[in-house]
Write a protein that holds these residues in place. Sequence first.
Motif, PDB file in Angstrom:
ATOM      1  N   UNK A   1       0.811  -1.223   0.000  1.00  0.00           N
ATOM      2  CA  UNK A   1       0.000   0.000   0.000  1.00  0.00           C
ATOM      3  C   UNK A   1       0.835   1.260   0.000  1.00  0.00           C
TER       4      UNK A   1
ATOM      5  N   UNK B   1     -11.009   7.298 -10.854  1.00  0.00           N
ATOM      6  CA  UNK B   1     -10.996   7.223 -12.314  1.00  0.00           C
ATOM      7  C   UNK B   1     -12.379   7.377 -12.909  1.00  0.00           C
TER       8      UNK B   1
ATOM      9  N   UNK C   1       2.675  11.264 -17.330  1.00  0.00           N
ATOM     10  CA  UNK C   1       2.753   9.802 -17.337  1.00  0.00           C
ATOM     11  C   UNK C   1       2.471   9.232 -18.718  1.00  0.00           C
ATOM     12  N   UNK C   2       3.199   8.163 -19.088  1.00  0.00           N
ATOM     13  CA  UNK C   2       2.780   7.408 -20.280  1.00  0.00           C
ATOM     14  C   UNK C   2       1.373   6.869 -20.021  1.00  0.00           C
TER      15      UNK C   2
ATOM     16  N   UNK D   1       2.343   0.892  -4.107  1.00  0.00           N
ATOM     17  CA  UNK D   1       1.448   0.368  -5.149  1.00  0.00           C
ATOM     18  C   UNK D   1       2.166   0.115  -6.467  1.00  0.00           C
TER      19      UNK D   1
ATOM     20  N   UNK E   1     -10.202  13.947  -7.918  1.00  0.00           N
ATOM     21  CA  UNK E   1      -8.888  13.618  -8.477  1.00  0.00           C
ATOM     22  C   UNK E   1      -8.341  12.280  -7.976  1.00  0.00           C
ATOM     23  N   UNK E   2      -8.982  11.669  -6.994  1.00  0.00           N
ATOM     24  CA  UNK E   2      -8.532  10.362  -6.491  1.00  0.00           C
ATOM     25  C   UNK E   2      -9.119   9.198  -7.284  1.00  0.00           C
TER      26      UNK E   2
ATOM     27  N   UNK F   1      -5.107  -3.957  -4.829  1.00  0.00           N
ATOM     28  CA  UNK F   1      -3.659  -4.049  -4.616  1.00  0.00           C
ATOM     29  C   UNK F   1      -3.192  -5.504  -4.689  1.00  0.00           C
TER      30      UNK F   1
ATOM     31  N   UNK G   1      -2.635   2.118  -8.204  1.00  0.00           N
ATOM     32  CA  UNK G   1      -3.214   3.400  -7.812  1.00  0.00           C
ATOM     33  C   UNK G   1      -4.727   3.361  -7.965  1.00  0.00           C
ATOM     34  N   UNK G   2      -5.422   3.973  -7.025  1.00  0.00           N
ATOM     35  CA  UNK G   2      -6.870   4.108  -7.146  1.00  0.00           C
ATOM     36  C   UNK G   2      -7.610   2.841  -6.778  1.00  0.00           C
ATOM     37  N   UNK G   3      -8.831   2.759  -7.257  1.00  0.00           N
ATOM     38  CA  UNK G   3      -9.695   1.635  -6.906  1.00  0.00           C
ATOM     39  C   UNK G   3     -10.212   0.981  -8.168  1.00  0.00           C
ATOM     40  N   UNK G   4     -10.353  -0.321  -8.116  1.00  0.00           N
ATOM     41  CA  UNK G   4     -10.641  -1.064  -9.333  1.00  0.00           C
ATOM     42  C   UNK G   4     -12.121  -1.222  -9.581  1.00  0.00           C
TER      43      UNK G   4
ATOM     44  N   UNK H   1      -7.610   8.020   0.929  1.00  0.00           N
ATOM     45  CA  UNK H   1      -7.267   7.724  -0.459  1.00  0.00           C
ATOM     46  C   UNK H   1      -8.527   7.714  -1.329  1.00  0.00           C
TER      47      UNK H   1
ATOM     48  N   UNK I   1      -8.186  13.247 -14.570  1.00  0.00           N
ATOM     49  CA  UNK I   1      -7.558  12.949 -13.282  1.00  0.00           C
ATOM     50  C   UNK I   1      -6.050  12.803 -13.452  1.00  0.00           C
ATOM     51  N   UNK I   2      -5.307  13.298 -12.467  1.00  0.00           N
ATOM     52  CA  UNK I   2      -3.864  13.084 -12.463  1.00  0.00           C
ATOM     53  C   UNK I   2      -3.144  14.021 -13.418  1.00  0.00           C
TER      54      UNK I   2
ATOM     55  N   UNK J   1     -15.046  -7.180 -15.459  1.00  0.00           N
ATOM     56  CA  UNK J   1     -16.009  -6.795 -14.423  1.00  0.00           C
ATOM     57  C   UNK J   1     -17.276  -6.242 -15.094  1.00  0.00           C
TER      58      UNK J   1
ATOM     59  N   UNK K   1     -14.411   1.394  -2.093  1.00  0.00           N
ATOM     60  CA  UNK K   1     -14.935   2.757  -2.151  1.00  0.00           C
ATOM     61  C   UNK K   1     -15.115   3.237  -3.587  1.00  0.00           C
TER      62      UNK K   1
ATOM     63  N   UNK L   1      -0.371   7.545  -4.411  1.00  0.00           N
ATOM     64  CA  UNK L   1      -1.711   7.249  -4.916  1.00  0.00           C
ATOM     65  C   UNK L   1      -2.281   8.350  -5.813  1.00  0.00           C
ATOM     66  N   UNK L   2      -1.597   9.489  -5.892  1.00  0.00           N
ATOM     67  CA  UNK L   2      -2.060  10.575  -6.763  1.00  0.00           C
ATOM     68  C   UNK L   2      -1.547  10.440  -8.187  1.00  0.00           C
ATOM     69  N   UNK L   3      -0.513   9.608  -8.377  1.00  0.00           N
ATOM     70  CA  UNK L   3       0.189   9.586  -9.659  1.00  0.00           C
ATOM     71  C   UNK L   3       0.050   8.230 -10.352  1.00  0.00           C
ATOM     72  N   UNK L   4       0.186   8.241 -11.671  1.00  0.00           N
ATOM     73  CA  UNK L   4       0.119   7.001 -12.447  1.00  0.00           C
ATOM     74  C   UNK L   4       1.488   6.375 -12.654  1.00  0.00           C
ATOM     75  N   UNK L   5       2.523   7.167 -12.465  1.00  0.00           N
ATOM     76  CA  UNK L   5       3.867   6.687 -12.770  1.00  0.00           C
ATOM     77  C   UNK L   5       4.856   7.376 -11.843  1.00  0.00           C
TER      78      UNK L   5
END
Lengths: 363, 363
Positions: free
Chosen positions: A45, B337, B361-362, A48, B334-335, A72, A356-359, B279, B356-357, B1, B13, A334-338
């Motif tokens: 956590x 997607x 980032x690639x 990530x 921003x947290x 995660x 990052x984030x929630x699925x 988060x 978001x973000x 999903x 969440x 958790x704010x960034x993608x990379x």
Amino acid sequence: MTSPERLSDILTPALAVDVNALDRNIRKMAEFFAFRRCQLRPHFKAHKTPEIARRQLAAGSCTGLTCATVFEAEIAASVCDDILIANEIVGADSCRRVAALAQQVRVTVAIDSTIGLDAISLAARETGATIGALVDVNVGQNRCGVAPGASAVALGTLVAAAPGVTLRGLMGYEGHAVGIADRRERETAVRASMQQLLATKRMFDEAGLATAMISAGGTGSVDIGSAMDGITEIQAGSYALMDTDYARLDLPFEHALFVLGTVISRPAPERCVADCGHKACTKDHGLPSVKDLPGASVLALNDEHAIIALPPGCALAIGDRIQLLPSHIDPTMNLHDVVYALDGDEVVGAWPIAARGYSGAPR
Amino acid sequence: MTSPERLSDILTPALAVDVNALDRNIRKMAEFFAFRRCQLRPHFKAHKTPEIARRQLAAGSCTGLTCATVFEAEIAASVCDDILIANEIVGADSCRRVAALAQQVRVTVAIDSTIGLDAISLAARETGATIGALVDVNVGQNRCGVAPGASAVALGTLVAAAPGVTLRGLMGYEGHAVGIADRRERETAVRASMQQLLATKRMFDEAGLATAMISAGGTGSVDIGSAMDGITEIQAGSYALMDTDYARLDLPFEHALFVLGTVISRPAPERCVADCGHKACTKDHGLPSVKDLPGASVLALNDEHAIIALPPGCALAIGDRIQLLPSHIDPTMNLHDVVYALDGDEVVGAWPIAARGYSGAPR
């Protein structure tokens, strides 16, 4: 967009990791555990990021990874075959995802209620999976967990009998104690918590309940907890990247993570504004520090702006780069993608922060 | 999903928007501006969600959209052809992206320095684009911006002469004033700021500098600012979704956004723990409120946990859903997607929070 080759090519705001500092932190922790019975279960956590987890596992002394969410765990399974979700998972759909994952890798979850146990057991039976479980004990943090002692034994007995579920032991997180800056106070508080966990372990042993995993601790309690006979693993996360909040403690780890920003405004000699606000660097543990700029300090973080006080005569100009040291790495990652991996000024990688984030989101 | 069909199917969440409340907020604001010379330029930074922006624009009374970052502007261009980046953009690569965007839609940026002007002008000349510019004036927030009056006129004169750049007017954001809860105090502070902006506008007019756009304001100053002769547009963002921080004010907008959580632990009669920590729901403007559960309050937000005090006799059980009202929508959006659009309990959309973000980032 072309990939940046040098630090100065990275578009800001962005996250960067000093790979040499990261690897030193990881090696130092692995060596600390090298000759101990107690081992490390790094907490995913905190970052990530599969590439960081891969380096932690490759350094040795690890039982597996700790995760906080099902998502995660799904991502961590790409680099690890023994995952503890150190959290209560109770929703039917989430439990089904845990069961699906448990058909691929060894998965253990925390349980603190019969409702939670029933949900996990149902999902395991539906899929034919076996899901490991630890009874989560409240050792003083007063968040999740059953009371130590008889309550834990009663729940452990139910877990051991539940179809599709394998009791593996106990968990207790002394989250109220790991961040105490004073070393003696921290030792006292951590030991008091872990003694409650270990007293419950002895009751489990007497009741014939499994105690193969006794999982506890964090970066602030690594050496205290690992010295207590019976604790089998420590769930440390922050040590790999560090932050200014943990740097208040007497820990031998270096800052390896920073937020890159660009000065966009220079409204007064003693002040500048950079493009890295709290959408790029959290402030839940306080304002970040300015790296490599003595006398400078962050006055405020707005959504998109860092307002920075500068020392007299500071030559920092619009367009120059600044670097912030976060006060709390977990939510900042958790704010960034990379996160860009740096060897000096050279960009040697762009590591996806894949969890990052929630699925729940379509991805 | 599979996509969720009902509120109860959404994995937590997660973020959810009440589309009827959203549409009422949007309609109310559009109607407020319907017969005014001053118009609305909704701030995209508040939600980063093209579907919400599309509804704001469709309701009318808008000059275009406001953005805080280049990436937001790139995403916003999918629904809008007139974009103000109400921020200083100074990096060469970022300026090139602005110039590329300005070849597709009308783009205006804020400028408060000659270095920033040179960077924008260079990128415009390199690409053959025309980039609009507002001189950013510090009207009391003490963040970015030049001083009102002669300094602004001096910079405006340079902007007007810069190749590839078209001066369009002035911007000043009274961020120190928009959140003042007391109506009279807020009016006084907002008017004082806008009077500085309008005094500078008169100097621009006298100097023959463009003043077609005089852009200011936010959700807390909509009616105050729009009543001041010479302000051409208000940059309001929060009104569409609202948060508990803005709800302190005397505003006619409803809460339309909430964070969905699941109760994962029920350690005591007066307390529960849900799976929506910071988060999932920021706390930079304070802890969130619990929706539709009188007497309940959030005691703490940890990374992955909300610890909630419950009223006596509360029947909330493990597995039950809770809803939090965020204190600050911008960083909360921003947290995530995606935000689920709800009509009652029915999920009528899963709207990507596409900006978001950060786009370094690639992707």
